[in-house]
Design an enzyme around this catalytic site. Structure first.
Site, mmCIF file in Angstrom:
data_model
loop_
_atom_site.group_PDB
_atom_site.id
_atom_site.type_symbol
_atom_site.label_atom_id
_atom_site.label_comp_id
_atom_site.label_asym_id
_atom_site.label_seq_id
_atom_site.Cartn_x
_atom_site.Cartn_y
_atom_site.Cartn_z
ATOM 1 N N HIS A 441 18.438 16.544 -14.184
ATOM 2 C CA HIS A 441 18.946 17.658 -13.382
ATOM 3 C C HIS A 441 20.473 17.717 -13.435
ATOM 4 O O HIS A 441 21.160 16.894 -12.842
ATOM 5 C CB HIS A 441 18.478 17.511 -11.928
ATOM 6 C CG HIS A 441 18.930 18.636 -11.046
ATOM 7 N ND1 HIS A 441 19.300 18.452 -9.734
ATOM 8 C CD2 HIS A 441 19.098 19.962 -11.303
ATOM 9 C CE1 HIS A 441 19.671 19.619 -9.221
ATOM 10 N NE2 HIS A 441 19.554 20.539 -10.156
ATOM 11 N N GLU A 453 21.231 13.968 -12.095
ATOM 12 C CA GLU A 453 20.127 13.261 -11.443
ATOM 13 C C GLU A 453 19.000 13.040 -12.452
ATOM 14 O O GLU A 453 18.553 13.981 -13.110
ATOM 15 C CB GLU A 453 19.608 14.068 -10.252
ATOM 16 C CG GLU A 453 20.610 14.149 -9.110
ATOM 17 C CD GLU A 453 20.152 15.042 -7.969
ATOM 18 O OE1 GLU A 453 20.442 14.722 -6.816
ATOM 19 O OE2 GLU A 453 19.518 16.091 -8.257
ATOM 20 N N ASN A 491 21.046 18.521 -3.721
ATOM 21 C CA ASN A 491 20.654 19.784 -3.096
ATOM 22 C C ASN A 491 20.043 19.568 -1.721
ATOM 23 O O ASN A 491 20.178 20.416 -0.835
ATOM 24 C CB ASN A 491 19.681 20.542 -3.998
ATOM 25 C CG ASN A 491 20.384 21.140 -5.198
ATOM 26 O OD1 ASN A 491 21.606 21.207 -5.253
ATOM 27 N ND2 ASN A 491 19.610 21.568 -6.190
#
Length: 646
Positions: A441, A453, A491
């Site tokens: 990610h 990530e 997030n």
């Protein structure tokens, strides 16, 4: 003791004389992959210089036996200082050793390849000449400011007198690196040459013993009469980036240069720039802590014998296109897939602009573009070492795509999704072998943000996760292993933080006040401007998870999205944008309670991630949120801040 006996006792340095009576001194730090200056290494260097001086060679060349030249001082030494006096003693040892090298009565040359950082650059400056390998990996830098200190072994004295104050302060105040060609242009490198003639060039430069370079007349006048003027201008630029109470080092650098010509011992009683004041400042301790956190993240990729030669990226939007460009820029062959040439064209244009900005040299730009191959039919997926899916966030679309990819991909290839909101278990539900799927990610903008990530689902094979982490390091990013959970780390923590800021807007707070308060706290950007930058539509979509738990979406966010005012990308969001910059009014005054109300959801969610074991430990959470969200580095990370705030 003769030379052979002395060399036998040395752990880190060895030297010999060649037929031309030229001394070659090699740094090869025992038991380490990189050369750094410990107390012992400095002591041995001093002894070697004394021994070399005694044989009166025609000259001296200093080189490295490692893949790079010298990384600077051993940062582990900083962690052992019990008092400021111990730090001062180490500084004095380095200062005296570099001065000994500079005072040698014969010419000396640093033969530089790879990185030449901090104390390594000070050693190079102590030499009369610097011959650099003309290669993109050759980098000169003074990164001390990023550790909360300044170059204390003559660097602040010598660099401005070699390259002029403007070029020197730009390097010292920012920690920015220059490559071999730039170093040659500004006068830092005497020569920049290809590998085949590097050693001979160092030999000839030393034996020729030409007059050392001097800066131009204007730079000499500025050094003599204009330091205050130059420092005042530099201080204004520094103030645009950081506050003195948060980051005292750049301000101390300017004070020490103007008042004391960069001599830390003359400055030792000045609280504005003394070594003691900096070493005892909490920012310095926290920045050194972050250095070790960064090194730990780099180490997370060790152990996986994996090197991607071909990466296939599916989806040429901003995210996918930029992932492909970064991989190509790092020397990897990349095939980029989308549904039509027209959808690929913008990604290729952005890549060309990135390569031109970062690589500069036309040949290197051309080579990078040659590595980035348009691939509408997706043929590259069958031969790639890593396949990265970066299409829109739709579960069925991703499942259908991976059904095709899994059928053609090589058995050992890494199959990765860049999803930011879907669970890996759901994406992999129709895989024949769900253990192959891993999350990689990235964050937008991909070329700027270091954190990636690496997501492991319940079925992800640990070998695939290790390969993914190794790939992340290969493209010079920082891998953070996280478990498959909504929002992962970054997030998940940002979501409540941004939603809370919007609720304060609903309650009547000015966006300028919210952003100014968080910028004073130390964030690189306030939450409202961040939301505008990300896109208000994306923020609303990301908040649906909260809404499903009974929380209503903030009204101002709903209204803006309904009007199509989505933020920076549409020119109007919470702020209006002119030339890509937000137009802001004056913030209102705020209280400490207001600031605490802004940051508490962020801190609480970071604690929840730790409690749920989404990330292995508190240190990695701190590292991830510093490098992924820009959490105030001088505070050492959110969980560290929670543990130390009063």
């Amino acid at each position: 003791m003769d030379r052979a006996q002395s060399a036998a006792l040395a752990k880190h340095w060895r030297w010999e004389l060649d037929r031309q009576h030229l001394a070659w001194l090699t740094f090869d730090k025992q038991g380490e992959s990189a050369n750094t200056f410990s107390r012992e290494a400095l002591q041995e260097l001093g002894a070697a210089l004394d021994a070399i001086a005694a044989v009166k060679p025609k000259g001296l060349v200093i080189r490295s036996a490692k893949d790079n030249f010298i990384a600077g001082a051993d940062i582990n030494e900083f962690t052992r200082f019990a008092t400021a006096e111990e730090a001062t003693a180490f500084t004095h040892q380095g200062w005296e050793t570099m001065q000994k090298l500079r005072d040698l009565p014969f010419p000396s040359t640093a033969m530089v390849h790879g990185f030449c950082m901090g104390g390594g650059l000070e050693l190079a400056l102590a030499c009369r000449y610097r011959v650099a390998l003309d290669d993109p990996k050759t980098r000169f830098a003074f990164p001390e400011v990023m550790l909360g200190i300044w170059p204390l072994w003559h660097g602040l004295q010598w660099l401005p007198k070699l390259v002029g104050p403007a070029a020197a302060l730009d390097m010292i105040l920012t920690g920015r690196a220059v490559d071999a060609r730039r170093a040659k242009k500004i006068g830092l490198a005497t020569e920049a040459v290809p590998l085949r003639i590097l050693e001979n060039a160092a030999r000839m430069v030393t034996l020729e013993a030409r007059a050392p370079r001097k800066p131009g007349l204007l730079d000499r006048l500025l050094l003599r009469f204009g330091r205050g003027f130059i420092a005042a201008r530099a201080r204004k630029q520094v103030a645009k980036r950081v506050r003195r109470e948060h980051y005292p080092a750049p301000y101390a650098i300017l004070d020490a240069w103007v008042k004391y010509d960069g001599d830390p011992f003359l400055a030792r009683h000045d609280p504005a720039c003394s070594m003691q004041a900096l070493f005892e400042h909490p920012t310095t301790r926290n920045l050194i802590r972050i250095f070790f956190l960064q090194e730990r993240m780099k180490g997370l990729a060790r152990g996986a014998e994996f090197n991607a030669r071909h990466v296939h990226v599916i989806g040429a939007g901003v995210m996918g296109g930029d992932i492909a460009a970064v991989c190509a820029m790092r020397g990897i062959r990349v095939t980029l897939q989308d549904t039509s040439p027209e959808r690929l064209a913008p990604a290729l244009q952005r890549a060309a602009e990135l390569f031109s900005k970062r690589l500069k040299e036309p040949r290197r730009v051309r080579d990078a573009m040659d590595r980035l191959i348009p691939d509408v039919p997706g043929a590259g997926a069958a031969s790639a070492d890593v396949v990265i899916e970066a299409i829109y966030e739709n579960l069925e679309a991703k499942r259908a795509l991976f059904a095709t990819v899994e059928a053609v991909a090589r058995p050992g290839a890494v199959l990765a999704t860049n999803t930011s909101s879907l669970k890996l278990a759901d994406v992999a539900a129709q895989f024949k072998d769900p253990s192959r799927l891993v999350g990689i990610h990235f964050f937008n903008p991909v070329p700027q943000l270091q954190l990636v990530e690496v997501v492991s689902g319940a079925n992800t094979d640990s070998t695939m996760a290790q390969k993914a982490a190794a790939f992340v390091r290969q493209i010079d990013k920082l891998p953070l292993p996280v478990k498959d959970s909504p929002g992962f780390l970054v997030n998940r923590v940002l979501g409540p933080y941004l939603q809370n800021a919007f609720r304060l807007l609903d309650e009547g707070a000015k966006p300028e006040t919210i952003d100014a308060a968080m910028e004073e706290f130390g964030m690189p950007m306030g939450p409202i401007e961040l939301a505008d930058t990300v896109g208000l539509d994306i923020c609303l979509a990301a908040g649906k998870e909260l809404a499903s738990k009974g929380a209503e979406a903030p009204q101002v966010l709903l209204n803006k999205v309904a009007l199509g005012q989505l933020g920076k990308k549409t020119g109007q969001g919470i702020y209006r944008y002119e030339n890509g910059k937000p137009v802001k009014g004056q913030p209102d005054a705020w209280t400490p309670e207001f600031l605490e109300a802004l940051i508490e959801p962020y801190l609480a969610e970071a604690q929840a991630v730790l409690a749920e074991g989404i990330v292995a430990d508190a240190e990695l959470i701190d590292a991830g949120l510093i490098f992924g969200t820009g959490f105030a580095p001088f505070r050492g990370g959110p969980l560290h801040y929670l543990g130390t705030r009063k």
